[in-house]
Scaffold this motif. Structure first.
Motif, PDB file in Angstrom:
ATOM      1  N   PRO A 129      -1.083   2.199   5.644  1.00  0.00           N
ATOM      2  CA  PRO A 129      -0.408   3.159   4.912  1.00  0.00           C
ATOM      3  C   PRO A 129       1.187   1.998   4.507  1.00  0.00           C
ATOM      4  O   PRO A 129       2.052   2.017   5.977  1.00  0.00           O
ATOM      5  CB  PRO A 129       0.551   4.234   5.526  1.00  0.00           C
ATOM      6  CG  PRO A 129      -0.166   4.233   6.527  1.00  0.00           C
ATOM      7  CD  PRO A 129      -1.387   3.426   7.068  1.00  0.00           C
ATOM      8  N   LYS A 186      -1.402   6.338   1.981  1.00  0.00           N
ATOM      9  CA  LYS A 186      -2.602   6.087   2.075  1.00  0.00           C
ATOM     10  C   LYS A 186      -3.323   6.256   3.770  1.00  0.00           C
ATOM     11  O   LYS A 186      -2.872   6.317   4.646  1.00  0.00           O
ATOM     12  CB  LYS A 186      -3.099   4.212   2.056  1.00  0.00           C
ATOM     13  CG  LYS A 186      -2.682   3.843   0.637  1.00  0.00           C
ATOM     14  CD  LYS A 186      -4.219   3.855  -0.090  1.00  0.00           C
ATOM     15  CE  LYS A 186      -4.316   3.021   0.665  1.00  0.00           C
ATOM     16  NZ  LYS A 186      -6.411   2.667  -0.611  1.00  0.00           N
ATOM     17  N   GLU A 212      -5.535  -0.879 -10.265  1.00  0.00           N
ATOM     18  CA  GLU A 212      -4.086  -1.364  -8.574  1.00  0.00           C
ATOM     19  C   GLU A 212      -3.036  -1.738  -9.266  1.00  0.00           C
ATOM     20  O   GLU A 212      -1.921  -1.635  -8.988  1.00  0.00           O
ATOM     21  CB  GLU A 212      -5.110  -1.915  -7.807  1.00  0.00           C
ATOM     22  CG  GLU A 212      -6.438  -1.046  -6.932  1.00  0.00           C
ATOM     23  CD  GLU A 212      -6.801  -1.586  -5.437  1.00  0.00           C
ATOM     24  OE1 GLU A 212      -6.021  -3.283  -4.732  1.00  0.00           O
ATOM     25  OE2 GLU A 212      -6.911  -1.083  -4.816  1.00  0.00           O
ATOM     26  N   GLY A 225      -1.935   5.445  -8.190  1.00  0.00           N
ATOM     27  CA  GLY A 225      -1.317   6.127  -6.926  1.00  0.00           C
ATOM     28  C   GLY A 225      -1.213   5.505  -5.805  1.00  0.00           C
ATOM     29  O   GLY A 225      -0.617   6.031  -4.785  1.00  0.00           O
ATOM     30  N   GLU A 226      -2.413   4.198  -5.550  1.00  0.00           N
ATOM     31  CA  GLU A 226      -2.171   3.924  -4.602  1.00  0.00           C
ATOM     32  C   GLU A 226      -1.932   2.609  -3.875  1.00  0.00           C
ATOM     33  O   GLU A 226      -1.897   1.955  -2.997  1.00  0.00           O
ATOM     34  CB  GLU A 226      -4.122   3.207  -3.865  1.00  0.00           C
ATOM     35  CG  GLU A 226      -5.259   4.628  -4.231  1.00  0.00           C
ATOM     36  CD  GLU A 226      -6.329   3.858  -4.039  1.00  0.00           C
ATOM     37  OE1 GLU A 226      -6.671   2.948  -3.607  1.00  0.00           O
ATOM     38  OE2 GLU A 226      -6.816   5.368  -3.935  1.00  0.00           O
ATOM     39  N   ALA A 233       2.419   1.112  -3.711  1.00  0.00           N
ATOM     40  CA  ALA A 233       3.562   1.979  -4.099  1.00  0.00           C
ATOM     41  C   ALA A 233       4.221   0.650  -4.690  1.00  0.00           C
ATOM     42  O   ALA A 233       5.560   1.445  -5.408  1.00  0.00           O
ATOM     43  CB  ALA A 233       3.762   2.257  -2.395  1.00  0.00           C
ATOM     44  N   GLU A 234       4.535  -1.130  -4.431  1.00  0.00           N
ATOM     45  CA  GLU A 234       5.422  -1.813  -5.504  1.00  0.00           C
ATOM     46  C   GLU A 234       4.140  -3.183  -5.616  1.00  0.00           C
ATOM     47  O   GLU A 234       3.368  -3.448  -4.577  1.00  0.00           O
ATOM     48  CB  GLU A 234       6.286  -1.863  -5.180  1.00  0.00           C
ATOM     49  CG  GLU A 234       6.365  -2.719  -2.950  1.00  0.00           C
ATOM     50  CD  GLU A 234       7.850  -2.980  -3.028  1.00  0.00           C
ATOM     51  OE1 GLU A 234       8.429  -4.108  -3.397  1.00  0.00           O
ATOM     52  OE2 GLU A 234       8.471  -2.277  -1.751  1.00  0.00           O
ATOM     53  N   ARG A 240       0.906  -1.312  -0.099  1.00  0.00           N
ATOM     54  CA  ARG A 240       0.004  -0.107   0.226  1.00  0.00           C
ATOM     55  C   ARG A 240       0.906   0.548   0.214  1.00  0.00           C
ATOM     56  O   ARG A 240       1.498   1.372   0.706  1.00  0.00           O
ATOM     57  CB  ARG A 240      -0.612  -0.113   0.896  1.00  0.00           C
ATOM     58  CG  ARG A 240      -2.311  -1.262   1.248  1.00  0.00           C
ATOM     59  CD  ARG A 240      -2.217  -1.414   2.607  1.00  0.00           C
ATOM     60  NE  ARG A 240      -3.252   0.052   3.188  1.00  0.00           N
ATOM     61  CZ  ARG A 240      -5.128  -0.177   2.691  1.00  0.00           C
ATOM     62  NH1 ARG A 240      -5.229  -0.818   1.812  1.00  0.00           N
ATOM     63  NH2 ARG A 240      -5.061   0.761   3.139  1.00  0.00           N
ATOM     64  N   SER A 241       0.432   2.405  -0.256  1.00  0.00           N
ATOM     65  CA  SER A 241       1.268   3.821  -0.511  1.00  0.00           C
ATOM     66  C   SER A 241       1.418   3.986   0.515  1.00  0.00           C
ATOM     67  O   SER A 241       0.406   4.250   1.230  1.00  0.00           O
ATOM     68  CB  SER A 241       0.374   4.558  -1.496  1.00  0.00           C
ATOM     69  OG  SER A 241       0.896   5.649  -1.264  1.00  0.00           O
ATOM     70  N   ASN A 286       0.225  -0.440 -11.250  1.00  0.00           N
ATOM     71  CA  ASN A 286      -0.506   0.956 -10.509  1.00  0.00           C
ATOM     72  C   ASN A 286      -0.912   1.761 -11.401  1.00  0.00           C
ATOM     73  O   ASN A 286       0.085   2.050 -12.437  1.00  0.00           O
ATOM     74  CB  ASN A 286      -0.279   0.744  -9.690  1.00  0.00           C
ATOM     75  CG  ASN A 286      -1.054   1.965  -8.781  1.00  0.00           C
ATOM     76  OD1 ASN A 286      -0.571   2.615  -8.047  1.00  0.00           O
ATOM     77  ND2 ASN A 286      -2.233   1.558  -7.893  1.00  0.00           N
TER      78      ASN A 286
END
Length: 284
Positions: A157, A153, A185, A235-236, A238-239, A149-150, A232
């Motif tokens: 997060p 968030k 996503e 933008g929600e 991260a990897e 998760r970004s 993704n």
């Protein structure tokens, strides 16, 4: 001296202990929140005190229960009152992570909604919510894709999550929600996402800093081509990470994955028999 090796069964035991530690719920610390005679949430007593100070929002329903918006009798009137309440709560700092997304106030997914409310206020009120989560299984391999998760968030997060996971807005269907989230996503095209297999519903009920997470999580598995690499688009995330069961079990045992995603991931690993050995059995 030979190094000790953590067995998958030990990791599963650690995961179960972690889930229990992260899922406290004391019914006595909450009031059953009702609307039109049906329970729609678990309202923390401390939050009930806040609502009573605002006034006109709660009515006594007896037996440890309160009625939400006793003076409102229609969907539109309730929804308007809840829109005002959500903004008041946000302005006072009681809710965060405003989404501009409406969740249903309802006792069940298949029941007509009594009202809608801004998603950010749902957990403050302890409302029953719904979500779709999907395990991304790599076809022909003993491996999955997961997502982090970004850090931006509002909820959990930076934690690990299922490849795709999303809350279900009012009027949406579990698979419809999943297909939309797959595209946003992980860049999974709708035709592929629609092939996801449903594997039941997991109930989550736990106290959290925002209030209560009472959620029915719809579980899906999707077989992905070996050459597919998620990306993704909203933008929600991260990897993304391709991961095999032993490393995935270790992440969950370290409590680095969200509670609901841990439950959904453990469900598929157990169904597939991937929690009992670190690798496929060697040929004789």
């Amino acid at each position: 001296m030979a190094e000790s090796v953590t067995q998958p069964s030990d990791l599963v035991t650690a995961i179960a202990a972690g889930l229990a530690a992260r899922s406290p719920f004391d019914p006595a610390a909450h009031l059953r929140l009702t609307m039109d005679g049906s329970q729609v949430g678990w309202l923390p007593r401390a939050h009930a005190d806040i609502l009573r100070r605002i006034g006109g929002l709660l009515g006594d329903a007896g037996e440890g229960a309160v009625t939400l918006l006793p003076g409102c009798a229609t969907f539109d009137a309730r929804s308007a009152a809840l829109a005002t309440l959500a903004r008041q709560l946000a302005d006072a700092g009681h809710v965060r992570g405003w989404r501009n997304e409406l969740f249903a106030v309802t006792p069940a997914l298949e029941a007509p909604a009594h009202a809608v409310v801004e998603r950010a206020a749902a957990r403050f009120l302890g409302l029953l919510t719904f979500a779709s989560h999907m395990n991304g299984i790599i076809e022909g391999q003993r491996a999955l894709w997961i997502a982090r998760r970004s850090p931006a968030k509002a909820v959990d997060p930076g934690m690990w999550d299922n490849l795709v996971a999303g809350g279900m807005p009012h009027g949406s269907h579990p698979l419809e929600t999943l297909v939309r989230e797959c595209d946003e996503e992980s860049g999974i095209p709708p035709a592929l996402a629609a092939r996801a297999e449903a594997h039941g519903v997991i109930e989550v009920l736990r106290e959290i800093p925002e209030g209560v997470q009472w959620e029915h999580v719809h579980v899906y598995d999707l077989s992905l081509p070996p050459d597919f690499v998620p990306h993704n688009r909203d933008g929600e995330v991260a990897e993304h990470r391709r991961i095999e069961p032993p490393a995935l079990l270790a992440i969950m045992a370290d409590r680095a994955m969200t509670v609901d995603a841990t439950l959904v991931t453990l469900d598929t690993l157990c169904r597939r028999g991937w929690t009992t050995s670190a690798a496929p059995p060697m040929p004789a």
